[in-house]
Write a protein that holds these residues in place. Structure first.
Motif, PDB file in Angstrom:
ATOM      1  N   ASP A   1     125.240 103.715 105.680  1.00  0.00           N
ATOM      2  CA  ASP A   1     124.832 103.771 104.297  1.00  0.00           C
ATOM      3  C   ASP A   1     125.660 103.922 103.193  1.00  0.00           C
ATOM      4  O   ASP A   1     125.335 103.059 102.069  1.00  0.00           O
TER       5      ASP A   1
ATOM      6  N   THR B   1     127.130 100.560 102.899  1.00  0.00           N
ATOM      7  CA  THR B   1     126.098  99.468 102.317  1.00  0.00           C
ATOM      8  C   THR B   1     126.077  99.509 100.800  1.00  0.00           C
ATOM      9  O   THR B   1     125.878  98.695  99.919  1.00  0.00           O
TER      10      THR B   1
ATOM     11  N   VAL C   1     120.348 110.092 101.351  1.00  0.00           N
ATOM     12  CA  VAL C   1     120.830 108.456 100.977  1.00  0.00           C
ATOM     13  C   VAL C   1     120.055 108.407  99.670  1.00  0.00           C
ATOM     14  O   VAL C   1     120.578 107.451  98.789  1.00  0.00           O
TER      15      VAL C   1
ATOM     16  N   LEU D   1     117.130 110.365 105.077  1.00  0.00           N
ATOM     17  CA  LEU D   1     117.154 109.068 104.311  1.00  0.00           C
ATOM     18  C   LEU D   1     116.440 109.223 102.999  1.00  0.00           C
ATOM     19  O   LEU D   1     116.755 109.012 101.923  1.00  0.00           O
TER      20      LEU D   1
ATOM     21  N   PRO E   1     119.441 102.031 101.212  1.00  0.00           N
ATOM     22  CA  PRO E   1     119.420 101.564 102.441  1.00  0.00           C
ATOM     23  C   PRO E   1     118.359 102.301 103.647  1.00  0.00           C
ATOM     24  O   PRO E   1     118.153 103.334 103.430  1.00  0.00           O
ATOM     25  N   ARG E   2     117.800 101.358 104.236  1.00  0.00           N
ATOM     26  CA  ARG E   2     116.838 101.467 105.364  1.00  0.00           C
ATOM     27  C   ARG E   2     115.397 101.995 104.760  1.00  0.00           C
ATOM     28  O   ARG E   2     114.562 102.741 105.385  1.00  0.00           O
TER      29      ARG E   2
END
Length: 230
Positions: A18, A21, A65, A61, A208-209
């Motif tokens: 991540d 990215t 993130v 996440l 990301p994600r």
């Protein structure tokens, strides 16, 4: 229902990917600190209810993130300079703890009205030796002036209330930065109408994600900006 297991090795790989990215170069020590922070949050959450999200994959996440996604934008705004950052309504340290780990030259203070949450942030600062991280138990409107370069919030209040309560902590020429989902058009209009602060940019964020929309809303004092433009 039992808590999902915490798999540090798998999470380290995902977090490193991540960061790549996001074009955010973190070293192994920083990755380990972020994962330790997540593990501590999981442990404390069983007693102190730091966050409604309890599954470690989702916490990684939606908390870690998601907070990391703002770092490149803040760093670009600050042009690589050291900075004083105030995280308002920080809760268990989001995004403040993440910012302090990712950018050791930023002095980050987390403020929250719930004492158990600021106690947790101070615990993290102590166990990880983060000398650039502090936490204050207070309402932001009662806090002594911090003269911060950036005052940031994540799901703290409307833009108008954020400016009214926390704006006095922004140094001359500094910025209020609100982490939001969709661009809050009605809130932006309200800020524009009230006068003292203005929205001078909305930056879309890619997490990301994560499929949900994210953005940063930047505010500064209108009179300062106008003087600079004259």
């Amino acid at each position: 229902m039992t808590d999902a297991p915490f798999n540090g090795g798998v999470f380290a790989d995902k977090l490193a990917a991540d960061c790549a990215t996001l074009r955010l170069p973190l070293n192994n020590i920083q990755i380990d600190r972020l994962l330790n922070y997540l593990a501590q949050m999981l442990r404390w959450n069983r007693t102190y209810n730091l966050t409604a999200i309890r599954e470690p994959e989702q916490m990684l996440l939606h908390h870690i993130v998601d907070s990391l996604a703002v770092v490149p934008e803040l760093a670009q705004h600050l042009q690589g300079k050291p900075a004083r950052i105030l995280d308002v309504g920080s809760g268990g340290g989001l995004p403040g703890v993440v910012l302090a780990i990712a950018k050791p030259d930023w002095e980050v203070c987390c403020v929250d009205a719930v004492e158990k949450k600021t106690s947790f942030v101070r615990h993290i600062a102590s166990v990880q030796g983060l000398k650039n991280l502090s936490a204050v138990h207070s309402r932001v409107e009662d806090l002594a002036l911090t003269n911060s370069d950036i005052v940031i919030s994540r799901a703290f209040a409307s833009l108008q209330d954020f400016a009214a309560l926390a704006g006095r902590h922004v140094r001359q020429g500094g910025s209020l930065v609100a982490m939001k989902g969709h661009p809050p058009e009605e809130e932006i209009t309200t800020v524009r109408d009230q006068g003292e602060w203005r929205v001078n940019g909305v930056t879309p964020l890619y997490v990301p994600r994560l499929s949900a929309r994210r953005c940063l809303v930047w505010m500064d004092r209108g009179d300062v900006a106008q003087e600079g433009e004259a």
